[in-house]
Design a protein around this motif. Structure first.
Motif, mmCIF file in Angstrom:
data_model
loop_
_atom_site.group_PDB
_atom_site.id
_atom_site.type_symbol
_atom_site.label_atom_id
_atom_site.label_comp_id
_atom_site.label_asym_id
_atom_site.label_seq_id
_atom_site.Cartn_x
_atom_site.Cartn_y
_atom_site.Cartn_z
ATOM 1 N N THR A 62 0.811 -1.220 0.000
ATOM 2 C CA THR A 62 0.000 0.000 0.000
ATOM 3 C C THR A 62 0.847 1.274 0.000
ATOM 4 O OG1 THR A 62 -0.120 -0.259 2.402
ATOM 5 C CG2 THR A 62 -2.012 -1.013 1.131
ATOM 6 N N HIS A 63 2.155 1.137 -0.207
ATOM 7 C CA HIS A 63 2.996 2.336 -0.204
ATOM 8 C C HIS A 63 4.016 2.280 -1.346
ATOM 9 C CE1 HIS A 63 4.905 5.672 2.438
ATOM 10 N NE2 HIS A 63 5.143 5.879 1.156
ATOM 11 N N VAL A 64 3.575 2.712 -2.515
ATOM 12 C CA VAL A 64 4.426 2.681 -3.703
ATOM 13 C C VAL A 64 4.261 3.992 -4.461
ATOM 14 C CG1 VAL A 64 4.852 1.491 -5.887
ATOM 15 C CG2 VAL A 64 4.235 0.173 -3.859
ATOM 16 N N HIS A 65 5.384 4.539 -4.902
ATOM 17 C CA HIS A 65 5.343 5.751 -5.728
ATOM 18 C C HIS A 65 5.544 5.334 -7.183
ATOM 19 C CE1 HIS A 65 5.608 8.574 -2.261
ATOM 20 N NE2 HIS A 65 6.174 7.530 -1.689
ATOM 21 N N ILE A 66 4.455 5.294 -7.937
ATOM 22 C CA ILE A 66 4.536 4.830 -9.330
ATOM 23 C C ILE A 66 4.995 5.970 -10.263
ATOM 24 C CG2 ILE A 66 3.198 3.859 -11.253
ATOM 25 C CD1 ILE A 66 1.587 2.259 -9.233
ATOM 26 N N PHE B 41 -6.642 8.612 1.934
ATOM 27 C CA PHE B 41 -5.895 9.822 1.574
ATOM 28 C C PHE B 41 -4.554 9.868 2.268
ATOM 29 C CE2 PHE B 41 -10.301 10.673 0.797
ATOM 30 C CZ PHE B 41 -10.289 11.414 -0.372
ATOM 31 N N LYS B 42 -3.604 10.532 1.620
ATOM 32 C CA LYS B 42 -2.261 10.686 2.182
ATOM 33 C C LYS B 42 -1.960 12.168 2.341
ATOM 34 C CE LYS B 42 2.387 9.966 2.602
ATOM 35 N NZ LYS B 42 3.232 9.532 1.512
ATOM 36 N N CYS B 43 -1.288 12.510 3.444
ATOM 37 C CA CYS B 43 -0.841 13.889 3.616
ATOM 38 C C CYS B 43 0.565 13.915 4.199
ATOM 39 C CB CYS B 43 -1.783 14.658 4.542
ATOM 40 S SG CYS B 43 -1.723 14.086 6.250
ATOM 41 N N VAL C 229 2.411 6.290 8.195
ATOM 42 C CA VAL C 229 3.234 5.608 7.196
ATOM 43 C C VAL C 229 4.685 5.562 7.677
ATOM 44 C CG1 VAL C 229 1.713 6.246 5.271
ATOM 45 C CG2 VAL C 229 3.698 7.681 5.783
ATOM 46 N N HIS C 230 5.405 4.627 7.163
ATOM 47 C CA HIS C 230 6.842 4.414 7.412
ATOM 48 C C HIS C 230 7.367 4.905 8.763
ATOM 49 C CE1 HIS C 230 7.132 8.528 6.056
ATOM 50 N NE2 HIS C 230 7.142 8.265 4.784
ATOM 51 N N LEU C 231 6.854 4.309 9.821
ATOM 52 C CA LEU C 231 7.402 4.605 11.149
ATOM 53 C C LEU C 231 8.869 4.174 11.181
ATOM 54 C CD1 LEU C 231 6.768 5.468 14.159
ATOM 55 C CD2 LEU C 231 6.736 3.014 14.617
ATOM 56 N N THR D 65 6.598 -1.259 1.223
ATOM 57 C CA THR D 65 7.955 -0.896 0.796
ATOM 58 C C THR D 65 8.306 0.585 0.855
ATOM 59 O OG1 THR D 65 7.303 -0.667 -1.522
ATOM 60 C CG2 THR D 65 8.141 -2.841 -0.799
ATOM 61 N N ASP D 66 7.343 1.488 0.592
ATOM 62 C CA ASP D 66 7.703 2.878 0.268
ATOM 63 C C ASP D 66 8.728 2.902 -0.874
ATOM 64 O OD1 ASP D 66 7.745 5.607 0.178
ATOM 65 O OD2 ASP D 66 8.907 5.881 2.009
ATOM 66 N N HIS D 67 8.477 2.089 -1.888
ATOM 67 C CA HIS D 67 9.319 2.107 -3.095
ATOM 68 C C HIS D 67 9.216 3.494 -3.719
ATOM 69 C CE1 HIS D 67 11.030 0.809 -6.935
ATOM 70 N NE2 HIS D 67 9.967 1.302 -7.547
HETATM 71 ZN ZN ZN Z 1 6.462 7.304 0.384
#
Ligand code: ZN
Length: 430
Positions: free
Chosen positions: A37-41, A124-126, A218-220, A291-293
């Motif tokens: 659920t954490h990917v930057h396409i 949503f993401k902020c 996200v990403h603690l 991942t936060d890819h």
């Molecule tokens: Zn990210």
């Protein structure tokens, strides 16, 4: 058993009907398709950084059958319905796995949130600090309140990059004033202190309490925030937490100076901190591993100069998370069922896909990974299927290999090759 792209039944070995088409994977492991659920396409607009084809193929190669895209880095940023439609057009015919798109909360777009929710985004993401992308502005407490007001009652989560600017700015100014060397990793680490995460998380907990709306961290990266989160969860507040493979695998002590492929924010902290994150995962306080890819063109990492303050932040890892986490938990004696929870079931739930994705159960999509748990290998550039073959995992010695990935009943990756065509579909929240 699979019918019409879904799992119809789960049966014992001796209960398989004689007329069924049988695929026998022997002693290999069959896992549910992972959900990241954490990917930057980055597509549309920055496809030279990454794109639907390369990101989804990297996912398929690593047993990931559902991606949820972050709303920044693409142009336009996914902050209104027009931008979401542009993303849908860009994905046409290029997605090798299923996908969804988070909407963005930025300064001034509160009126776009309900329309985005109606258009099917799962949440949503902020950012509470500068995101690196000028078009994706951070929000302060006032902005968070406006957003949570609009989201209240929708059931959709607000995902937050939990660092605030105050401690980061103060630390960075002090480092510059003292003439610190920006080639050294310790300088970068000192510039993003734990306090930035702690302050942000304290604020988010306060707001989750007040608005009774799900908030997801996200990403603690900082284990120091765990007692705060533990206390909030014990009070029953709707807070969930993710961390990423790089915070669980690397330690600050081993990061070479100038090795900007390790740069991400919050930063990779020390080994002792990493052990705190592992304990929280095992205890169930951290819910998931995603991942936060977040890749960029190699030139932006400015590897030649090796300046941590000038390099773009973001770690490329899509396709490696399963063998990385498996290698780690095998050493730690943690059973693989926990991995399936952290990397499939829990993220599916966050994205509103529980029951549909992330489970080997009747009614779920027939998304599988065939995994060899005893295959040692060393990560080389040809193992990376994302666009730019730059990753801190290059050279990592891993155990366990994805031999096949099945999306809705058909193989999409098998024996190091992609199969069929790009059949990925957007997963729209009803
Ligand atoms: Zn990210």
């Amino acid at each position: 058993m699979v019918e019409n792209e879904r799992i119809s039944q789960v049966r014992g070995w001796d209960e398989v009907p004689l007329d069924a088409e049988l695929h026998d994977f022997g002693d290999l492991l069959l896992l549910p398709g992972l959900v990241d659920t954490h990917v930057h396409i980055n597509e549309p607009g920055r496809t030279e950084w990454e794109g639907f084809r390369t990101a989804t193929q990297a996912a398929a190669s690593g047993g990931v059958t559902t991606l949820v895209d972050m709303p920044l880095n693409c142009v336009p940023e996914t902050i209104d319905v027009t931008a979401l439609e542009a993303k849908r057009s860009a994905a046409q015919g290029k997605a090798w796995v299923d996908w969804a798109a988070w909407g963005g909360v930025v300064r001034g777009n509160a009126d776009s949130l309900r329309p985005l929710a109606h258009a099917g985004v799962p949440g949503f993401k902020c950012f509470l600090i500068h995101s690196g992308i000028d078009g994706f502005t951070p929000v302060d407490e006032t902005g968070l309140r406006l957003a949570l007001e609009r989201l209240r009652g929708t059931g959709l989560p607000l995902l937050a990059h939990a660092e605030v600017a105050g401690p980061v700015n103060a630390a960075t100014e002090a480092l510059h004033a003292s003439g610190a060397c920006w080639h050294t990793y310790a300088t970068y680490l000192a510039s993003r202190p734990d306090a930035a995460e702690l302050e942000a998380i304290a604020l988010l907990i306060r707001l989750a309490d007040e608005f009774e709306t799900p908030i997801h961290i996200v990403h603690l990266a900082s284990a120091q925030a765990l007692p705060l989160l533990d206390e909030a969860r014990k009070r029953g507040l709707p807070i969930t937490v993710e961390t990423c493979p790089h915070y669980l695998w690397f330690g600050a002590e081993e990061i070479p100076d100038g090795a900007t492929e390790y740069k991400c924010a919050p930063p990779i902290r020390r080994a002792e901190n990493r052990e705190g994150l592992w304990k929280a995962l095992e205890d169930g306080l951290i819910d998931m591993v995603v991942t936060d890819h977040s890749p960029c063109p190699p030139a932006m990492k400015r590897r030649g100069e090796g300046r941590w303050d000038l390099a773009w932040g973001g770690i490329a890892s899509l396709g490696l998370a399963l063998p990385v986490i498996w290698t780690a938990i095998k050493q730690r004696g943690i059973p693989i069922e926990r991995l399936a929870q952290w990397m499939a079931a829990a993220p599916a739930h966050l994205a509103g896909l529980a029951g549909r994705k992330g489970a080997l159960a009747p009614g779920a999509d027939a998304d599988f990974v065939v995994f060899d748990p005893d295959a040692p290998w060393t990560v080389a550039p040809h193992d990376l299927h994302f666009r730019h073959k730059l990753s801190p995992y290059l050279g990592a010695k891993l155990n366990g290999r994805v031999l096949g990935t099945w999306l809705r009943g058909e193989p999409v990756f098998r024996g190091d090759n992609f199969k069929g065509e790009a059949r990925g579909r957007e997963q729209v929240r009803p």
